[in-house]
Design an enzyme around this catalytic site. Structure first.
Site, PDB file in Angstrom:
ATOM      1  N   CYS A  11       0.837  -1.206   0.000  1.00 57.16           N
ATOM      2  CA  CYS A  11       0.000   0.000   0.000  1.00 57.16           C
ATOM      3  C   CYS A  11       0.873   1.258   0.000  1.00 57.16           C
ATOM      4  O   CYS A  11       1.720   1.434   0.874  1.00 57.16           O
ATOM      5  CB  CYS A  11      -0.896  -0.027   1.234  1.00 57.16           C
ATOM      6  SG  CYS A  11      -1.832   1.499   1.498  1.00 57.16           S
ATOM      7  N   SER A  12       0.656   2.139  -0.964  1.00 60.27           N
ATOM      8  CA  SER A  12       1.471   3.355  -1.048  1.00 60.27           C
ATOM      9  C   SER A  12       1.258   4.266   0.160  1.00 60.27           C
ATOM     10  O   SER A  12       2.210   4.903   0.635  1.00 60.27           O
ATOM     11  CB  SER A  12       1.178   4.107  -2.344  1.00 60.27           C
ATOM     12  OG  SER A  12      -0.174   4.504  -2.403  1.00 60.27           O
TER      13      SER A  12
END
Length: 113
Positions: A11-12
């Protein structure tokens, strides 16, 4: 300062929050919740620390959410579903002595550091 991040490396937002925590000079305790899911009691404690409704930590866009028809279930059922399907946990959640917060976007972590 003791910092815990409930982290998904894919997840960024989670990666960004982790980067900011480290830039702040802290190496957090990292909980990769997809590898080590939280049980319903741990999830309840986390929600209580955050002072938010259970639904605020649920990823409603995950296919399993619709498949399990979780739209109108009670909090205990939601927590049990997240424990079994940890992909439903929204991330990253960061806990510090200043509180606990869902840090989407990742930059929100600065508010509790």
């Amino acid at each position: 300062m003791r910092v815990t991040i409930y982290h998904n490396p894919q997840c960024s937002n989670s990666r960004k929050a982790l980067e900011i925590i480290r830039a702040h000079g802290t190496e957090p305790h990292i909980v990769e919740y997809l590898k080590t899911p939280l049980d319903p009691h741990e999830l309840r404690a986390l929600v209580d620390k955050m002072k938010v409704p259970v639904r605020d930590i649920v990823r409603t866009n995950e296919p399993v959410y619709a498949e399990m028809k979780l739209g109108s279930v009670d909090d205990d059922t939601l927590l049990a579903a997240i424990a079994v399907h940890p992909i439903l946990l929204n991330r990253p959640i960061v806990v510090t002595p200043k509180g606990a917060k869902l840090c989407r976007p990742g930059e929100l972590v600065a508010e509790i550091l």
